[in-house]
Write a protein that holds these residues in place. Sequence first.
Motif, PDB file in Angstrom:
ATOM      1  N   ASP A  99      19.730  -4.264  -1.657  1.00 28.33           N
ATOM      2  CA  ASP A  99      20.727  -4.208  -2.724  1.00 28.33           C
ATOM      3  C   ASP A  99      20.164  -3.619  -4.005  1.00 28.33           C
ATOM      4  O   ASP A  99      20.832  -2.867  -4.696  1.00 28.33           O
ATOM      5  N   GLU A 100      18.931  -3.963  -4.320  1.00 26.82           N
ATOM      6  CA  GLU A 100      18.342  -3.511  -5.578  1.00 26.82           C
ATOM      7  C   GLU A 100      17.428  -2.302  -5.459  1.00 26.82           C
ATOM      8  O   GLU A 100      17.284  -1.547  -6.404  1.00 26.82           O
ATOM      9  N   TYR A 101      16.797  -2.147  -4.284  1.00 29.08           N
ATOM     10  CA  TYR A 101      15.681  -1.217  -4.220  1.00 29.08           C
ATOM     11  C   TYR A 101      15.795  -0.098  -3.190  1.00 29.08           C
ATOM     12  O   TYR A 101      14.898   0.722  -3.090  1.00 29.08           O
ATOM     13  N   LYS A 102      16.868  -0.061  -2.431  1.00 30.41           N
ATOM     14  CA  LYS A 102      17.002   0.985  -1.424  1.00 30.41           C
ATOM     15  C   LYS A 102      18.249   1.814  -1.717  1.00 30.41           C
ATOM     16  O   LYS A 102      19.351   1.301  -1.784  1.00 30.41           O
ATOM     17  N   ALA A 103      18.060   3.103  -1.877  1.00 30.64           N
ATOM     18  CA  ALA A 103      19.166   4.015  -2.095  1.00 30.64           C
ATOM     19  C   ALA A 103      19.866   4.288  -0.774  1.00 30.64           C
ATOM     20  O   ALA A 103      19.238   4.274   0.298  1.00 30.64           O
ATOM     21  N   GLU A 104      21.138   4.535  -0.822  1.00 33.68           N
ATOM     22  CA  GLU A 104      21.907   4.850   0.388  1.00 33.68           C
ATOM     23  C   GLU A 104      21.470   6.178   1.000  1.00 33.68           C
ATOM     24  O   GLU A 104      21.423   6.328   2.201  1.00 33.68           O
ATOM     25  N   ASN A 105      21.172   7.113   0.159  1.00 32.61           N
ATOM     26  CA  ASN A 105      20.800   8.453   0.614  1.00 32.61           C
ATOM     27  C   ASN A 105      19.462   8.845   0.005  1.00 32.61           C
ATOM     28  O   ASN A 105      18.978   8.209  -0.930  1.00 32.61           O
ATOM     29  N   TYR A 106      18.892   9.895   0.514  1.00 35.73           N
ATOM     30  CA  TYR A 106      17.680  10.431  -0.103  1.00 35.73           C
ATOM     31  C   TYR A 106      18.071  11.022  -1.441  1.00 35.73           C
ATOM     32  O   TYR A 106      18.872  11.949  -1.505  1.00 35.73           O
ATOM     33  N   LEU A 107      17.524  10.483  -2.513  1.00 41.29           N
ATOM     34  CA  LEU A 107      17.953  10.882  -3.843  1.00 41.29           C
ATOM     35  C   LEU A 107      17.060  11.914  -4.496  1.00 41.29           C
ATOM     36  O   LEU A 107      17.483  12.605  -5.408  1.00 41.29           O
ATOM     37  N   TYR A 108      15.808  11.993  -4.092  1.00 41.11           N
ATOM     38  CA  TYR A 108      14.874  12.767  -4.909  1.00 41.11           C
ATOM     39  C   TYR A 108      14.447  14.038  -4.227  1.00 41.11           C
ATOM     40  O   TYR A 108      14.073  14.070  -3.131  1.00 41.11           O
ATOM     41  N   ARG A 156       0.840  -1.211   0.000  1.00 41.35           N
ATOM     42  CA  ARG A 156       0.000   0.000   0.000  1.00 41.35           C
ATOM     43  C   ARG A 156       0.864   1.247   0.000  1.00 41.35           C
ATOM     44  O   ARG A 156       0.473   2.291  -0.514  1.00 41.35           O
ATOM     45  N   GLY A 157       2.031   1.140   0.610  1.00 40.00           N
ATOM     46  CA  GLY A 157       2.932   2.271   0.703  1.00 40.00           C
ATOM     47  C   GLY A 157       3.724   2.544  -0.558  1.00 40.00           C
ATOM     48  O   GLY A 157       4.469   3.520  -0.630  1.00 40.00           O
ATOM     49  N   PHE A 158       3.577   1.671  -1.540  1.00 42.86           N
ATOM     50  CA  PHE A 158       4.302   1.826  -2.796  1.00 42.86           C
ATOM     51  C   PHE A 158       3.338   2.053  -3.962  1.00 42.86           C
ATOM     52  O   PHE A 158       3.544   1.564  -5.063  1.00 42.86           O
ATOM     53  N   ALA A 159       2.294   2.813  -3.681  1.00 39.29           N
ATOM     54  CA  ALA A 159       1.301   3.124  -4.711  1.00 39.29           C
ATOM     55  C   ALA A 159       1.960   3.876  -5.862  1.00 39.29           C
ATOM     56  O   ALA A 159       2.961   4.584  -5.672  1.00 39.29           O
ATOM     57  N   ASP A 160       1.399   3.710  -7.042  1.00 39.48           N
ATOM     58  CA  ASP A 160       1.900   4.442  -8.200  1.00 39.48           C
ATOM     59  C   ASP A 160       1.901   5.932  -7.899  1.00 39.48           C
ATOM     60  O   ASP A 160       0.978   6.451  -7.268  1.00 39.48           O
ATOM     61  N   GLY A 161       2.970   6.596  -8.301  1.00 38.59           N
ATOM     62  CA  GLY A 161       3.096   8.033  -8.092  1.00 38.59           C
ATOM     63  C   GLY A 161       3.780   8.418  -6.792  1.00 38.59           C
ATOM     64  O   GLY A 161       3.998   9.596  -6.532  1.00 38.59           O
ATOM     65  N   THR A 162       4.130   7.431  -5.962  1.00 36.74           N
ATOM     66  CA  THR A 162       4.780   7.744  -4.681  1.00 36.74           C
ATOM     67  C   THR A 162       6.284   7.496  -4.732  1.00 36.74           C
ATOM     68  O   THR A 162       6.929   7.374  -3.700  1.00 36.74           O
ATOM     69  N   ASP A 163       6.820   7.477  -5.938  1.00 33.50           N
ATOM     70  CA  ASP A 163       8.251   7.216  -6.099  1.00 33.50           C
ATOM     71  C   ASP A 163       9.095   8.487  -6.062  1.00 33.50           C
ATOM     72  O   ASP A 163      10.315   8.403  -6.129  1.00 33.50           O
ATOM     73  N   LYS A 164       8.498   9.609  -5.895  1.00 34.45           N
ATOM     74  CA  LYS A 164       9.222  10.881  -5.829  1.00 34.45           C
ATOM     75  C   LYS A 164       9.095  11.465  -4.435  1.00 34.45           C
ATOM     76  O   LYS A 164       8.270  11.046  -3.644  1.00 34.45           O
ATOM     77  N   GLY A 165       9.918  12.437  -4.151  1.00 35.09           N
ATOM     78  CA  GLY A 165       9.872  13.076  -2.842  1.00 35.09           C
ATOM     79  C   GLY A 165      10.988  12.554  -1.951  1.00 35.09           C
ATOM     80  O   GLY A 165      11.967  11.989  -2.410  1.00 35.09           O
ATOM     81  N   THR A 166      10.840  12.752  -0.673  1.00 43.00           N
ATOM     82  CA  THR A 166      11.860  12.349   0.290  1.00 43.00           C
ATOM     83  C   THR A 166      11.729  10.861   0.555  1.00 43.00           C
ATOM     84  O   THR A 166      10.907  10.421   1.357  1.00 43.00           O
TER      85      THR A 166
END
Length: 133
Positions: free
Chosen positions: A124-133, A57-67
């Motif tokens: 390894d595949e899906y978590k960035a080390e830092n806040y990227l966006y 639920r927390g990965f709804a489309d459109g929630t890939d941007k921001g902090t």
Amino acid sequence: MDDKQMPQSYRQSWFAMLGANFGPMIGMVKGELPWEENLMAAYADQLAALATLDVMRGFADGTDKGTTRAKPEIWQNKPDFQAKMDDMRKAADALQEVANQGTDRKAISQAVGAVGQTCKACHDEYKAENYLY
């Protein structure tokens, strides 16, 4: 709060609670915290309970941007991401079972390691080390 912040807050809170339960388990396995069977079982119970929640639920489309530390690849490959989350749920259930038996530290430690490997596979595949966006 806009509609994109709610799912991000949901998933970030879920991961924070996951860490609050799994972190002390790792500390006990590594000997950084005293081994307490009752706490190990309680943390395992909470971890397994959290794993039953629908974090997708927390990965709804459109929630890939921001902090967020969630990489865009999650939304590009949701079936793989979901499979990795399912692997974590199965490992958390197995950990709960062995931790509630309480007497075999080696088996509990191995189950903690198995959960950790499922976390790593996703990170390894899906978590960035830092806040990227």
